[in-house]
Every structure is written in C-alpha cells, then in structure tokens.
Design a protein around this motif. Structure first.
Motif, PDB file in Angstrom:
ATOM      1  N   LEU A   1       0.839  -1.162   0.090  1.00  0.00           N
ATOM      2  CA  LEU A   1       0.026  -0.058  -0.052  1.00  0.00           C
ATOM      3  C   LEU A   1       1.015   1.379  -0.007  1.00  0.00           C
ATOM      4  CD1 LEU A   1      -2.743  -0.801   2.577  1.00  0.00           C
ATOM      5  CD2 LEU A   1      -3.040  -0.703   0.070  1.00  0.00           C
ATOM      6  N   SER A   2       2.088   1.196   0.808  1.00  0.00           N
ATOM      7  CA  SER A   2       2.941   2.624   0.549  1.00  0.00           C
ATOM      8  C   SER A   2       3.117   2.731  -0.576  1.00  0.00           C
ATOM      9  CB  SER A   2       3.999   2.149   1.629  1.00  0.00           C
ATOM     10  OG  SER A   2       4.875   1.487   0.718  1.00  0.00           O
ATOM     11  N   LEU A   3       3.405   2.001  -1.658  1.00  0.00           N
ATOM     12  CA  LEU A   3       3.703   2.183  -2.946  1.00  0.00           C
ATOM     13  C   LEU A   3       2.640   2.922  -3.818  1.00  0.00           C
ATOM     14  CD1 LEU A   3       6.016  -1.107  -3.707  1.00  0.00           C
ATOM     15  CD2 LEU A   3       6.695   1.460  -2.722  1.00  0.00           C
ATOM     16  N   LEU A   4       1.416   2.829  -3.224  1.00  0.00           N
ATOM     17  CA  LEU A   4       0.336   3.502  -3.860  1.00  0.00           C
ATOM     18  C   LEU A   4      -0.042   4.768  -3.773  1.00  0.00           C
ATOM     19  CD1 LEU A   4      -2.371   0.317  -3.890  1.00  0.00           C
ATOM     20  CD2 LEU A   4      -0.287   0.965  -5.594  1.00  0.00           C
ATOM     21  N   THR A   5       0.637   5.285  -2.663  1.00  0.00           N
ATOM     22  CA  THR A   5       0.340   6.812  -2.017  1.00  0.00           C
ATOM     23  C   THR A   5       0.887   8.034  -2.823  1.00  0.00           C
ATOM     24  OG1 THR A   5       2.446   6.617  -0.722  1.00  0.00           O
ATOM     25  CG2 THR A   5       0.241   5.893   0.297  1.00  0.00           C
ATOM     26  N   ILE A   6       0.962   7.855  -4.359  1.00  0.00           N
ATOM     27  CA  ILE A   6       1.209   8.913  -5.126  1.00  0.00           C
ATOM     28  C   ILE A   6       0.341   9.847  -4.927  1.00  0.00           C
ATOM     29  CG2 ILE A   6       1.879   9.650  -7.550  1.00  0.00           C
ATOM     30  CD1 ILE A   6       2.868   6.972  -7.966  1.00  0.00           C
ATOM     31  N   GLY A   7       0.574  11.049  -4.520  1.00  0.00           N
ATOM     32  CA  GLY A   7      -0.579  12.003  -4.375  1.00  0.00           C
ATOM     33  C   GLY A   7      -1.003  12.091  -2.940  1.00  0.00           C
ATOM     34  N   GLY A   8      -0.727  11.258  -1.913  1.00  0.00           N
ATOM     35  CA  GLY A   8      -1.179  11.302  -0.715  1.00  0.00           C
ATOM     36  C   GLY A   8      -1.937   9.869  -0.287  1.00  0.00           C
ATOM     37  N   GLY A   9      -2.267   9.805   0.913  1.00  0.00           N
ATOM     38  CA  GLY A   9      -2.619   8.526   1.463  1.00  0.00           C
ATOM     39  C   GLY A   9      -4.366   8.263   1.042  1.00  0.00           C
ATOM     40  N   MET A  10      -4.990   9.010   0.900  1.00  0.00           N
ATOM     41  CA  MET A  10      -6.077   9.018   0.170  1.00  0.00           C
ATOM     42  C   MET A  10      -6.022   8.228  -1.409  1.00  0.00           C
ATOM     43  SD  MET A  10      -9.428   9.107   0.114  1.00  0.00           S
ATOM     44  CE  MET A  10     -10.199  10.269   1.108  1.00  0.00           C
ATOM     45  N   ALA A  11      -4.899   8.350  -1.936  1.00  0.00           N
ATOM     46  CA  ALA A  11      -4.789   7.377  -3.094  1.00  0.00           C
ATOM     47  C   ALA A  11      -4.807   6.012  -3.009  1.00  0.00           C
ATOM     48  CB  ALA A  11      -3.533   7.849  -3.928  1.00  0.00           C
ATOM     49  N   ALA A  12      -4.367   5.477  -1.688  1.00  0.00           N
ATOM     50  CA  ALA A  12      -4.330   4.186  -1.408  1.00  0.00           C
ATOM     51  C   ALA A  12      -5.499   3.657  -0.715  1.00  0.00           C
ATOM     52  CB  ALA A  12      -3.028   3.909  -0.316  1.00  0.00           C
ATOM     53  N   TYR A  13      -6.629   4.514  -0.451  1.00  0.00           N
ATOM     54  CA  TYR A  13      -7.866   4.004   0.372  1.00  0.00           C
ATOM     55  C   TYR A  13      -8.271   2.908  -0.526  1.00  0.00           C
ATOM     56  CZ  TYR A  13     -11.897   3.969   2.807  1.00  0.00           C
ATOM     57  OH  TYR A  13     -12.889   3.528   3.716  1.00  0.00           O
ATOM     58  N   PRO A  14      -8.602   3.004  -1.702  1.00  0.00           N
ATOM     59  CA  PRO A  14      -9.422   1.818  -2.253  1.00  0.00           C
ATOM     60  C   PRO A  14      -8.878   0.517  -2.027  1.00  0.00           C
ATOM     61  CG  PRO A  14      -9.432   3.646  -3.735  1.00  0.00           C
ATOM     62  CD  PRO A  14      -8.350   4.096  -2.612  1.00  0.00           C
ATOM     63  N   GLU A  15      -7.562   0.513  -2.488  1.00  0.00           N
ATOM     64  CA  GLU A  15      -6.678  -0.944  -2.203  1.00  0.00           C
ATOM     65  C   GLU A  15      -6.703  -1.335  -0.689  1.00  0.00           C
ATOM     66  OE1 GLU A  15      -4.991  -4.107  -4.088  1.00  0.00           O
ATOM     67  OE2 GLU A  15      -6.395  -2.791  -4.797  1.00  0.00           O
ATOM     68  N   MET A  16      -6.623  -0.119   0.053  1.00  0.00           N
ATOM     69  CA  MET A  16      -6.606  -0.751   1.384  1.00  0.00           C
ATOM     70  C   MET A  16      -7.800  -1.150   1.872  1.00  0.00           C
ATOM     71  SD  MET A  16      -5.807   2.043   4.792  1.00  0.00           S
ATOM     72  CE  MET A  16      -4.472   2.617   4.193  1.00  0.00           C
ATOM     73  N   LYS A  17      -9.001  -0.602   1.578  1.00  0.00           N
ATOM     74  CA  LYS A  17     -10.280  -1.331   1.351  1.00  0.00           C
ATOM     75  C   LYS A  17     -10.297  -2.363   1.151  1.00  0.00           C
ATOM     76  CE  LYS A  17     -15.148  -0.718   0.989  1.00  0.00           C
ATOM     77  NZ  LYS A  17     -16.154  -0.321   0.099  1.00  0.00           N
ATOM     78  N   THR A  18      -9.834  -2.810  -0.002  1.00  0.00           N
ATOM     79  CA  THR A  18      -9.871  -4.358  -0.691  1.00  0.00           C
ATOM     80  C   THR A  18      -9.081  -5.123   0.138  1.00  0.00           C
ATOM     81  OG1 THR A  18     -10.195  -3.255  -2.882  1.00  0.00           O
ATOM     82  CG2 THR A  18      -9.449  -5.512  -2.667  1.00  0.00           C
ATOM     83  N   MET A  19      -7.809  -4.748   0.559  1.00  0.00           N
ATOM     84  CA  MET A  19      -7.115  -5.751   1.381  1.00  0.00           C
ATOM     85  C   MET A  19      -7.485  -5.835   2.705  1.00  0.00           C
ATOM     86  SD  MET A  19      -4.652  -6.403  -1.190  1.00  0.00           S
ATOM     87  CE  MET A  19      -3.380  -7.091  -0.160  1.00  0.00           C
TER      88      MET A  19
END
Length: 173
Positions: free
Chosen positions: A14-32
C-alpha cells in the motif's frame, strides 16, 4: 507470526500506492483489509480513516490503528514500519536519481504524467470513502455543503467539522 507477515506485506504494498497522498491508497486498502484479509469491516475502516484525518500529524498514521486492531502493539509497529519505510527508501533513491537527470528531456513529461496519475488515484480514493461514509440524503447534504463552502471560501475546515458533528448528533440518532 503469520498475521505480522500479512500486515507487513499489505502495508509495504500500500505504501507504494500513495502517489498524491494517503487517500490514493484508500481503495486498495479497503480491498486488502476488508475484502481479502477481513481484518476490519468497511465501517470500521472509514472510522479509522476519519480519525486519521482529524488527528494532528500525518493522516496515514491511522494504519497503526489497523495494525493494533489486528495484532496489538506489535502489529501497530509492523504496519507503521512497513507502510513508511519502503516509500522513504524509494523516495531517497528516486530523489538522487532525479537530480542526476535534471537535463533529461523526458523529465518534464514524466512529472506531468505523474501529476495526472496522482489526481486519478486521489479521486478514486474520494469516491471509495464516499460510498462507505455518505449514507442517505442527510449525509450527502452535509458532505455537499461542506465541499461547496470549502471550495467557495477556502476557510479553515475545523469549524465545519464541529458544525457537521453537531448536525450529525441531532440528525443521525
């Protein structure tokens, strides 16, 4: 131990998906965290994320809360290190390489493309959290009102958060 490995793997990814901020990783964080590992419910994740947004400091510190929920204080430490260490090291490395490529003709094009990617990831995060957090017309009216006021006035969001909390106390009993 299996939980720790899972936490480390999920949050390093998830840390690698935070381009643009933490909100960017939220959809995948929810999935995982909700759909794949079942560590949290969607409602619990929204609440933890909301707390992270309101707390002082980096908003993504809320991942420590997920780690703690899953595996206690050790889980909090593992999730936090797994989330922040990979991107810190990657940023250090990319920053050094990027300086060496200062005269490279493709550099500006890559930066413009990453700007667009970060906006897309951010919007996907906003839509994902809105689907879980905004329930019914009352919640939608509050969310739209806050959005409209902030867009039109650029005021400090703290008074709006307090007002929305008071409205929620009366409207969502």
């Amino acid at each position: 131990m299996k939980q720790m490995v899972g936490l480390a793997g999920v949050f390093a990814y998830l840390s690698l998906l935070t381009i643009g901020g933490g909100m960017a990783a939220y959809p995948e964080m929810k999935t995982m965290t909700v759909s794949i590992y079942h560590w949290l419910t969607a409602d619990q994740l929204v609440r933890l994320y909301s707390l992270g947004q309101m707390a002082p400091g980096p908003n993504m510190m809320m991942i420590a809360g997920i780690g703690e929920w899953v595996a206690g204080p050790t889980g909090a430490l593992v999730a936090t290190l797994a989330f922040f260490l990979p991107t810190a090291l990657l940023t250090l490395w990319v920053g050094r390489v990027w300086e060496r490529l200062a005269g490279w003709p493709w550099r500006a094009s890559i930066q413009r493309a990453l700007n667009a990617v970060s906006i897309g990831l951010l919007l996907a995060g906003v839509v994902a959290i809105a689907k879980a957090a905004v329930t019914g017309w009352t919640g939608a009216a509050i969310a739209f009102s806050v959005f409209a006021i902030l867009t039109a006035t650029h005021m400090n969001p703290l008074p709006l958060m307090a007002l929305a909390g008071v409205a929620g106390a009366f409207l969502f009993r």
